[in-house]
Design a protein around this motif. Sequence first.
Motif, PDB file in Angstrom:
ATOM      1  N   GLY A 106       0.827  -1.194   0.000  1.00  0.00           N
ATOM      2  CA  GLY A 106       0.000   0.000   0.000  1.00  0.00           C
ATOM      3  C   GLY A 106       0.861   1.243   0.000  1.00  0.00           C
ATOM      4  N   THR A 107       0.261   2.364   0.366  1.00  0.00           N
ATOM      5  CA  THR A 107       1.009   3.618   0.370  1.00  0.00           C
ATOM      6  C   THR A 107       0.828   4.352   1.692  1.00  0.00           C
ATOM      7  OG1 THR A 107      -0.871   4.807  -0.607  1.00  0.00           O
ATOM      8  CG2 THR A 107       0.771   3.943  -2.141  1.00  0.00           C
ATOM      9  N   VAL A 108       1.823   5.205   1.974  1.00  0.00           N
ATOM     10  CA  VAL A 108       1.721   6.204   3.044  1.00  0.00           C
ATOM     11  C   VAL A 108       2.035   7.519   2.352  1.00  0.00           C
ATOM     12  CG1 VAL A 108       2.575   6.999   5.273  1.00  0.00           C
ATOM     13  CG2 VAL A 108       2.624   4.557   4.735  1.00  0.00           C
ATOM     14  N   GLY A 109       1.055   8.395   2.226  1.00  0.00           N
ATOM     15  CA  GLY A 109       1.263   9.591   1.406  1.00  0.00           C
ATOM     16  C   GLY A 109       1.631   9.150  -0.006  1.00  0.00           C
ATOM     17  N   GLU A 110       2.789   9.634  -0.486  1.00  0.00           N
ATOM     18  CA  GLU A 110       3.242   9.265  -1.831  1.00  0.00           C
ATOM     19  C   GLU A 110       4.087   7.990  -1.830  1.00  0.00           C
ATOM     20  OE1 GLU A 110       3.024  11.866  -4.832  1.00  0.00           O
ATOM     21  OE2 GLU A 110       1.268  11.825  -3.497  1.00  0.00           O
ATOM     22  N   ALA A 111       4.489   7.564  -0.635  1.00  0.00           N
ATOM     23  CA  ALA A 111       5.442   6.452  -0.532  1.00  0.00           C
ATOM     24  C   ALA A 111       4.764   5.101  -0.766  1.00  0.00           C
ATOM     25  CB  ALA A 111       6.107   6.472   0.837  1.00  0.00           C
ATOM     26  N   ARG A 112       5.371   4.309  -1.660  1.00  0.00           N
ATOM     27  CA  ARG A 112       4.856   2.961  -1.929  1.00  0.00           C
ATOM     28  C   ARG A 112       5.615   1.960  -1.053  1.00  0.00           C
ATOM     29  NH1 ARG A 112       6.124   5.247  -6.782  1.00  0.00           N
ATOM     30  NH2 ARG A 112       7.787   3.725  -7.110  1.00  0.00           N
ATOM     31  N   VAL A 113       4.851   1.188  -0.284  1.00  0.00           N
ATOM     32  CA  VAL A 113       5.436   0.376   0.789  1.00  0.00           C
ATOM     33  C   VAL A 113       5.082  -1.101   0.659  1.00  0.00           C
ATOM     34  CG1 VAL A 113       5.683   0.230   3.305  1.00  0.00           C
ATOM     35  CG2 VAL A 113       4.932   2.370   2.268  1.00  0.00           C
ATOM     36  N   ALA A 114       6.041  -1.949   0.976  1.00  0.00           N
ATOM     37  CA  ALA A 114       5.790  -3.383   1.149  1.00  0.00           C
ATOM     38  C   ALA A 114       6.170  -3.728   2.579  1.00  0.00           C
ATOM     39  CB  ALA A 114       6.613  -4.206   0.176  1.00  0.00           C
ATOM     40  N   CYS A 115       5.219  -4.279   3.289  1.00  0.00           N
ATOM     41  CA  CYS A 115       5.380  -4.492   4.718  1.00  0.00           C
ATOM     42  C   CYS A 115       5.339  -5.978   5.039  1.00  0.00           C
ATOM     43  CB  CYS A 115       4.170  -3.818   5.357  1.00  0.00           C
ATOM     44  SG  CYS A 115       4.502  -3.014   6.838  1.00  0.00           S
ATOM     45  N   LEU A 116       6.333  -6.477   5.755  1.00  0.00           N
ATOM     46  CA  LEU A 116       6.271  -7.855   6.248  1.00  0.00           C
ATOM     47  C   LEU A 116       5.683  -7.808   7.658  1.00  0.00           C
ATOM     48  CD1 LEU A 116       9.755  -9.324   5.198  1.00  0.00           C
ATOM     49  CD2 LEU A 116       7.600  -9.453   3.939  1.00  0.00           C
ATOM     50  N   GLN A 117       4.442  -8.282   7.768  1.00  0.00           N
ATOM     51  CA  GLN A 117       3.739  -8.256   9.051  1.00  0.00           C
ATOM     52  C   GLN A 117       4.018  -9.594   9.737  1.00  0.00           C
ATOM     53  OE1 GLN A 117      -0.574  -8.109   8.739  1.00  0.00           O
ATOM     54  NE2 GLN A 117      -0.614  -6.261   9.991  1.00  0.00           N
ATOM     55  N   GLY A 118       5.109  -9.611  10.492  1.00  0.00           N
ATOM     56  CA  GLY A 118       5.563 -10.857  11.113  1.00  0.00           C
ATOM     57  C   GLY A 118       6.787 -11.404  10.405  1.00  0.00           C
ATOM     58  N   ARG A 119       7.702 -11.959  11.193  1.00  0.00           N
ATOM     59  CA  ARG A 119       8.933 -12.517  10.638  1.00  0.00           C
ATOM     60  C   ARG A 119       9.181 -13.884  11.246  1.00  0.00           C
ATOM     61  NH1 ARG A 119      11.612  -8.408  13.883  1.00  0.00           N
ATOM     62  NH2 ARG A 119      12.878  -7.557  12.221  1.00  0.00           N
ATOM     63  N   VAL A 120      10.106 -14.627  10.650  1.00  0.00           N
ATOM     64  CA  VAL A 120      10.550 -15.883  11.256  1.00  0.00           C
ATOM     65  C   VAL A 120      11.920 -15.661  11.883  1.00  0.00           C
ATOM     66  CG1 VAL A 120       9.195 -17.338   9.725  1.00  0.00           C
ATOM     67  CG2 VAL A 120      11.547 -16.771   9.107  1.00  0.00           C
ATOM     68  N   HIS A 121      12.231 -16.486  12.870  1.00  0.00           N
ATOM     69  CA  HIS A 121      13.447 -16.335  13.663  1.00  0.00           C
ATOM     70  C   HIS A 121      14.311 -17.581  13.559  1.00  0.00           C
ATOM     71  CE1 HIS A 121      10.171 -13.947  15.432  1.00  0.00           C
ATOM     72  NE2 HIS A 121      11.091 -13.080  15.786  1.00  0.00           N
ATOM     73  N   VAL A 122      15.577 -17.428  13.852  1.00  0.00           N
ATOM     74  CA  VAL A 122      16.479 -18.578  13.857  1.00  0.00           C
ATOM     75  C   VAL A 122      16.051 -19.580  14.932  1.00  0.00           C
ATOM     76  CG1 VAL A 122      18.886 -19.337  13.915  1.00  0.00           C
ATOM     77  CG2 VAL A 122      18.349 -17.025  13.142  1.00  0.00           C
ATOM     78  N   TYR A 123      15.592 -19.066  16.080  1.00  0.00           N
ATOM     79  CA  TYR A 123      15.243 -19.970  17.188  1.00  0.00           C
ATOM     80  C   TYR A 123      14.043 -20.855  16.890  1.00  0.00           C
ATOM     81  CZ  TYR A 123      11.727 -16.417  18.503  1.00  0.00           C
ATOM     82  OH  TYR A 123      10.681 -15.539  18.484  1.00  0.00           O
TER      83      TYR A 123
END
Length: 319
Positions: A106-123
Amino acid sequence: GGAKGGRTRPRGARTIARALGVGARESALSRHPEFASLRGMASDLVEAAARIRALAAPVPQVGVVLGSGLGAFGDSLTGLVKLPYSEIPHMPESSVVGHAGNLCLGTVGEARVACLQGRVHVYEGHALERVTFGVRLLAELGCRAVLLTNAAGGIKAGFSPGDLMLIVDHLNLMGDNPLVGPNEAGAGPRFPDMTRTYDLELAEAARAAARELRVKLQEGVYAGLLGPSYETPAEIRMLRTLGADAVGMSTVPEVLVLRHRGVRVGAMSCITNLGAGLSDALLDHSEVEETAKKTRTTFTALLGKWVEAAAHIASAEQK
Ligand code: HPA
């Protein structure tokens, strides 16, 4: 190698695994069938990116990685297009409570964004190659700046739960590095420079955004540890002596991969608790999540301004 502190994945495991045609950790292999092939990372990324491009959402300039309890920003994007990780080929999924597992475009103002909602961990048992798949994907999609966030324990005197801390440098204490193995052709140099890991312009933009919003923004060095156990009080004292201001179990591998690729990096911790032994409290993940969620409004606003500035910086020539 391999006998180090009970780690099961020996140094150079990727090379060995390639030769054997199997994943490096039996346990991880059984829990994550997608582990079966550690080959073909490049083609995996191309497939994943193709799935995302098929959504016909705007091509992102800035990537964001949202840590424990900090996922709300993803849902605040204008024109939000949300894709569960399960629908992205080869994308690993997190088992940690508080990590949603969606790509948000999506966007914030003019900025086009890709967001990772959640990540994986080494543990969680993922190889570093898998842990960093998401940020490789952000780079593959065209992001020239990535802002990473995490929940962390505060070590520096004066830090309080709920504080936000701009990460200005890190200590890699995970005992491993995602760049171990054959150097990925074309991705970056064999020995990447780490003198200016955290982009000075992105850092300045974060300070400016905090000033504008009248948000207190601490600064410090993030120590990345393997986890999943929290630190002992003695380890917290050790980390303080080593120069760490905050401690967590993520971010460092992603940062190393992004810098290898020449992507600009900014990072911010939400101090969810004081390090073990620095207060009377015992540590508990539900409290980590709770504190992170309490910062939601402030954090989302700050990240929004930071993303907008990052889009300008990302579109300028990399030094
Ligand atoms: N230690 C390690 N990781 C963490 C902490 C901590 O105290 N708080 C949130 N993530």
